[in-house]
Design a protein around this motif. Sequence first.
Motif, mmCIF file in Angstrom:
data_model
loop_
_atom_site.group_PDB
_atom_site.id
_atom_site.type_symbol
_atom_site.label_atom_id
_atom_site.label_comp_id
_atom_site.label_asym_id
_atom_site.label_seq_id
_atom_site.Cartn_x
_atom_site.Cartn_y
_atom_site.Cartn_z
ATOM 1 N N ALA A 122 0.972 -1.425 -0.134
ATOM 2 C CA ALA A 122 -0.125 -0.385 -0.059
ATOM 3 C C ALA A 122 0.582 1.095 -0.293
ATOM 4 C CB ALA A 122 -0.842 -0.150 1.201
ATOM 5 N N PRO A 123 1.622 1.867 1.037
ATOM 6 C CA PRO A 123 2.736 2.901 0.989
ATOM 7 C C PRO A 123 3.396 2.641 -0.357
ATOM 8 C CG PRO A 123 3.469 1.259 2.727
ATOM 9 C CD PRO A 123 1.913 0.210 2.315
ATOM 10 N N ILE A 124 4.400 1.679 -0.639
ATOM 11 C CA ILE A 124 4.469 1.827 -2.205
ATOM 12 C C ILE A 124 3.859 2.412 -3.165
ATOM 13 C CG2 ILE A 124 5.938 0.274 -3.733
ATOM 14 C CD1 ILE A 124 6.835 -1.383 -0.537
ATOM 15 N N ALA A 125 2.626 1.741 -3.148
ATOM 16 C CA ALA A 125 2.247 2.156 -4.197
ATOM 17 C C ALA A 125 1.429 3.230 -4.346
ATOM 18 C CB ALA A 125 0.146 1.553 -4.354
ATOM 19 N N GLY A 126 1.416 4.158 -3.211
ATOM 20 C CA GLY A 126 1.058 5.140 -2.622
ATOM 21 C C GLY A 126 2.083 6.197 -3.353
ATOM 22 N N LEU A 153 8.066 13.267 6.586
ATOM 23 C CA LEU A 153 6.503 13.108 6.262
ATOM 24 C C LEU A 153 6.625 13.016 8.526
ATOM 25 C CD1 LEU A 153 4.689 10.952 4.386
ATOM 26 C CD2 LEU A 153 4.629 13.290 4.612
ATOM 27 N N PHE A 154 6.856 11.832 8.540
ATOM 28 C CA PHE A 154 7.211 12.006 10.443
ATOM 29 C C PHE A 154 8.015 12.744 11.248
ATOM 30 C CE2 PHE A 154 8.280 7.648 6.998
ATOM 31 C CZ PHE A 154 7.525 7.025 7.759
ATOM 32 N N ARG A 155 8.469 13.710 10.878
ATOM 33 C CA ARG A 155 8.262 15.133 11.049
ATOM 34 C C ARG A 155 7.887 16.074 11.411
ATOM 35 N NH1 ARG A 155 13.957 14.587 8.604
ATOM 36 N NH2 ARG A 155 12.724 15.876 6.995
ATOM 37 N N ASN A 156 5.986 15.030 10.447
ATOM 38 C CA ASN A 156 4.725 16.228 10.730
ATOM 39 C C ASN A 156 4.019 15.995 11.639
ATOM 40 O OD1 ASN A 156 2.004 17.267 10.181
ATOM 41 N ND2 ASN A 156 2.489 17.362 8.209
ATOM 42 N N ARG A 157 3.785 16.556 13.128
ATOM 43 C CA ARG A 157 3.726 15.923 14.568
ATOM 44 C C ARG A 157 2.058 15.287 13.906
ATOM 45 N NH1 ARG A 157 5.874 16.916 19.223
ATOM 46 N NH2 ARG A 157 4.020 17.071 20.148
ATOM 47 N N GLN A 158 1.478 16.544 13.312
ATOM 48 C CA GLN A 158 0.185 16.185 13.457
ATOM 49 C C GLN A 158 -0.511 14.648 12.329
ATOM 50 O OE1 GLN A 158 1.628 18.988 12.360
ATOM 51 N NE2 GLN A 158 -0.068 20.710 12.662
ATOM 52 N N VAL A 159 0.313 14.955 11.389
ATOM 53 C CA VAL A 159 0.424 13.166 10.707
ATOM 54 C C VAL A 159 1.351 12.150 11.241
ATOM 55 C CG1 VAL A 159 0.966 12.291 8.468
ATOM 56 C CG2 VAL A 159 0.631 14.958 7.841
ATOM 57 N N VAL A 185 -4.216 13.515 6.676
ATOM 58 C CA VAL A 185 -3.069 13.154 6.403
ATOM 59 C C VAL A 185 -3.375 14.023 4.419
ATOM 60 C CG1 VAL A 185 -2.938 11.675 7.868
ATOM 61 C CG2 VAL A 185 -4.162 10.657 5.595
ATOM 62 N N GLN A 186 -4.056 13.890 4.008
ATOM 63 C CA GLN A 186 -4.196 14.315 2.538
ATOM 64 C C GLN A 186 -4.224 16.089 2.600
ATOM 65 O OE1 GLN A 186 -7.470 12.757 1.079
ATOM 66 N NE2 GLN A 186 -6.828 10.917 0.107
ATOM 67 N N GLN A 187 -4.777 16.833 3.775
ATOM 68 C CA GLN A 187 -4.565 18.303 3.525
ATOM 69 C C GLN A 187 -3.608 18.580 4.675
ATOM 70 O OE1 GLN A 187 -7.130 17.747 1.617
ATOM 71 N NE2 GLN A 187 -7.725 20.110 1.957
ATOM 72 N N LEU A 188 -2.826 18.037 5.266
ATOM 73 C CA LEU A 188 -1.733 18.501 5.920
ATOM 74 C C LEU A 188 0.120 18.182 5.496
ATOM 75 C CD1 LEU A 188 -3.054 17.276 9.836
ATOM 76 C CD2 LEU A 188 -2.975 19.694 8.735
ATOM 77 N N LYS A 208 0.101 13.773 -1.707
ATOM 78 C CA LYS A 208 -1.226 13.298 -0.352
ATOM 79 C C LYS A 208 -0.884 11.568 -1.572
ATOM 80 C CE LYS A 208 -4.358 15.303 -1.292
ATOM 81 N NZ LYS A 208 -5.338 16.487 -3.078
ATOM 82 N N GLY A 209 -0.570 11.045 -2.445
ATOM 83 C CA GLY A 209 -0.425 9.256 -2.174
ATOM 84 C C GLY A 209 0.295 8.820 -1.449
ATOM 85 N N VAL A 210 1.436 9.314 -0.399
ATOM 86 C CA VAL A 210 1.696 8.255 -0.144
ATOM 87 C C VAL A 210 1.639 8.214 1.416
ATOM 88 C CG1 VAL A 210 4.304 9.700 0.867
ATOM 89 C CG2 VAL A 210 5.002 7.823 0.574
ATOM 90 N N SER A 211 0.899 9.877 2.127
ATOM 91 C CA SER A 211 0.534 10.355 3.231
ATOM 92 C C SER A 211 -0.181 9.516 3.246
ATOM 93 C CB SER A 211 0.020 11.615 2.918
ATOM 94 O OG SER A 211 -0.626 11.898 4.483
#
Length: 445
Positions: A58-62, A246-252, A366-369, A375-378
């Motif tokens: 799933a994450p690879i496809a995103g 992405l992992f430094r984005n605290r909200q996500v 996770v799409q809007q942030l 957006k795909g991988v998130s």
Amino acid sequence: MDWRRVSVLAGIVMAMLVSAMDTTIINTTMPTIAEELGQFHLYAWTFASYMIFTTVLAPIAGRLSDMYGRKKVLLAGLVLFLLGSLLCGAAQSMVQLVLFRAVQGIGAGIMNPFPAIIAGDLFSVEKRGRIQALFTAMWGLSGVIAPLLGSLFVEYWTWRWIFFVNIPICIVSILLLLPYREVYQPRPAAIDYAGTVLFTAGVSLLLMTTVVESGIALYAAGGLALLVLFVQWERRHASPLLPLNLFRNRQVTWINVNGFLANAALFGASTYLPYYLQDQGWSIFMSGVAMLGMTGGWMIASVPAGRWILNYGYRPLIVLGNLLQVVSAAMFLLLGTFNDFWFVLILSFPLGIAFGMLSTVSIIGVQQLVAPDQKGVSTSLQMFARNIGTTFGVTLMGAMLAKAPEVAEGFRWMFLYGTAGSLVSLATAFLIRGGRPAREVNAGA
């Protein structure tokens, strides 16, 4: 809504339907298949090979969709799923079936994130909740149709048609997706082959701990070691498989942690509640009907979720969803006190509201942030976190049921665990920050 958007929406709904049906239909027909093909010791691997690849890819496809576009990657997944279904239907041994189920799992793993990803491209936040409700309806529909189809094929034809029936649905989905015009502009980059191998191998070894009966510590240690190597590699790669920012984005990050914990705590209950009802004498069909309460609640919460996000923001809704989950888990401790069928049907409704709210708000969040090119991988990472949580939750619940002296006692242990886990999940919901997204109008298909 122009005809292209309608066609694309119908195409991704068909893709979701075929994936959902395949997941459900094999649960009721696998005993018959194993009886004909033999090698019963491989029974669990027909599920494991599918589950491992579905989860890992799933994450690879995103990420690939962010680099090369949604349409190409989704169509590749559909073709692989079609091929896997054809091969599964033609399998002459359990070994072949396990291998061909892996091919199916690769296709499904690529397909599964795209309904949410494409909906994020094509529809505004306010409309996205209604689209998610439509996707939920497909899962609910499959829960009722798939067992009926499975029993009809087994009794009046051949079990091979539980796989062959996917082929025309995949073809229709592919045709409906052909008019799709990319709204998102891909950002091509070099594929991180080494990172892909390390991630796939590491996560697969960790998932193996839910399947094997011995050497669990060895599989876990190997998986963790490979994931450590993966993180080190990603830090140095110019175009990482999973962008570490992405992992430094605290909200996500906290939304993903909450998704993992919420699903690990209680989502597995939907897997075992039909088993409980069947143990109490209810038919396979009626045990499936009882779970429609969850589907109904999920849909009702999903429809207004986009509008609620614009009015209230992410955290209040995720907190409310987690709170409902805690209450539902605690109420299920009374299972066996009242009429089992009606109790499950009625109480699965607020549980469905909880998961519908958590799922829809988290996906939109996770799409809007994140930036458009993430957006795909998130989106797929959020689904990955929930799938991993569900896998480990189902495994723990299964172990509780297996070790309990009676089925009813096992379910009490299961919902005690679910209540405690839901409380932990609720605590993480308060750590989520982020305001309300801006109103938007997305371009058409």
